[in-house]
Scaffold this motif. Sequence first.
Motif, PDB file in Angstrom:
ATOM      1  N   VAL A   1       0.846  -1.196   0.000  1.00 46.94           N
ATOM      2  CA  VAL A   1       0.000   0.000   0.000  1.00 46.94           C
ATOM      3  C   VAL A   1       0.885   1.251   0.000  1.00 46.94           C
ATOM      4  CG1 VAL A   1      -1.727   1.320   1.300  1.00 46.94           C
ATOM      5  CG2 VAL A   1      -1.894  -1.178   1.166  1.00 46.94           C
ATOM      6  N   GLY A   2       0.642   2.134  -0.943  1.00 48.25           N
ATOM      7  CA  GLY A   2       1.454   3.335  -1.106  1.00 48.25           C
ATOM      8  C   GLY A   2       2.399   3.258  -2.286  1.00 48.25           C
ATOM      9  N   ASN A   3       2.693   2.027  -2.761  1.00 53.71           N
ATOM     10  CA  ASN A   3       3.604   1.868  -3.890  1.00 53.71           C
ATOM     11  C   ASN A   3       2.920   2.292  -5.188  1.00 53.71           C
ATOM     12  OD1 ASN A   3       4.799   0.116  -6.247  1.00 53.71           O
ATOM     13  ND2 ASN A   3       6.378   0.181  -4.663  1.00 53.71           N
ATOM     14  N   GLN A   4       3.637   3.058  -6.001  1.00 49.47           N
ATOM     15  CA  GLN A   4       3.061   3.578  -7.242  1.00 49.47           C
ATOM     16  C   GLN A   4       3.486   2.804  -8.487  1.00 49.47           C
ATOM     17  OE1 GLN A   4       5.726   4.671  -5.678  1.00 49.47           O
ATOM     18  NE2 GLN A   4       6.927   6.195  -6.825  1.00 49.47           N
ATOM     19  N   ASN A   5       4.367   1.831  -8.334  1.00 52.52           N
ATOM     20  CA  ASN A   5       4.975   1.211  -9.508  1.00 52.52           C
ATOM     21  C   ASN A   5       4.496  -0.199  -9.835  1.00 52.52           C
ATOM     22  OD1 ASN A   5       6.784   3.462  -9.923  1.00 52.52           O
ATOM     23  ND2 ASN A   5       8.018   2.697  -8.213  1.00 52.52           N
TER      24      ASN A   5
ATOM     25  N   CYS B   1      11.622  -1.993  -4.945  1.00 57.95           N
ATOM     26  CA  CYS B   1      10.689  -3.075  -5.207  1.00 57.95           C
ATOM     27  C   CYS B   1       9.243  -2.617  -4.991  1.00 57.95           C
ATOM     28  CB  CYS B   1      11.022  -4.240  -4.273  1.00 57.95           C
ATOM     29  SG  CYS B   1       9.959  -5.687  -4.487  1.00 57.95           S
ATOM     30  N   ASP B   2       8.305  -3.412  -5.477  1.00 56.58           N
ATOM     31  CA  ASP B   2       6.893  -3.147  -5.239  1.00 56.58           C
ATOM     32  C   ASP B   2       6.520  -3.379  -3.776  1.00 56.58           C
ATOM     33  OD1 ASP B   2       6.803  -2.728  -7.947  1.00 56.58           O
ATOM     34  OD2 ASP B   2       5.909  -4.666  -8.429  1.00 56.58           O
ATOM     35  N   CYS B   3       7.445  -3.946  -3.004  1.00 54.48           N
ATOM     36  CA  CYS B   3       7.205  -4.155  -1.577  1.00 54.48           C
ATOM     37  C   CYS B   3       7.448  -2.888  -0.765  1.00 54.48           C
ATOM     38  CB  CYS B   3       8.088  -5.286  -1.050  1.00 54.48           C
ATOM     39  SG  CYS B   3       9.861  -5.009  -1.262  1.00 54.48           S
TER      40      CYS B   3
END
Length: 288
Positions: A41-45, A212-214
């Motif tokens: 949650v919060g990742n834009q990519n 990373c998406d993490c």
Amino acid sequence: MEKAKVYFTKVITPDAMIGAYEAMEVKLPGKVAVKLHSGEVGNQNFLRPDFMKPMIDHVKGTIVECNTAYEGRRNTTKEHWETMKLHGWTEIAEVDILDEEGEMELSVPEGQVIQRNFVGSHMEKYDSMLVLSHFKGHPMGGFGGALKNISIGLASSHGKAYIHGAGKVEEIWTSDHDSFLESMADASKSIVEYYRGRIVFINVMKNMSVDCDCCAVAEDPAMADIGILASTDPVALDQACLDLVYASEDPGRDHLLERIESRNGVHTIEAAAGIGVGSRAYELVELS
């Protein structure tokens, strides 16, 4: 020995992904697990559900994920389900959090560092697997691709800590770095052996941040998108992605390479090749 084929298209669309899958000429049998990254949650990519849905539908797959081993919104089953819903994954396909009811142990007799791998117990429900990986940088591994997605990605929450700690959960963030990378390679070996010819891999080289998406707070990508690659060999696939980054003339390339090289990212590929997960030698087949 025949080189692994890696299929490549510069077109980054859902249809192009299906085309890359079809080029492999592999039919995934039975109940198909589709391993992807749900995105912190919060990742834009992270790659969005609308991009992934046609491919998932094409194989009639179930989205699978495992809980994380660090703070965030995916480190408990309850939070992870909420994130899956928030990000729209539950709207496009059936979803299964593999370690919701615990874990199962896979043996890795060839392992250089770890001889056991702990994965979500629900994995035994699936006959085959499609691994959809977002190729990008990673704060610890240098980069994340197919090998990371089937090692850290399929490990249970406890299993993630076990891999990160190179066999010692209590050393999750303090283990020897190369031993951590080798542990990822060891874990990937157990997954390839578990599915034995019933697993295929697609890497999408898009939104390639150094993070990373993490990561809830991630850098925006510095380099341009490259394309979609597919192979039955995860080592060849990740090697081909690395080679395409090195070959790129994009001005943002060096920023991503600094992350990969400073973490010795190629060592995961080296270690995986060393224990027979796959081969670093490949033939790149460009799709029209």
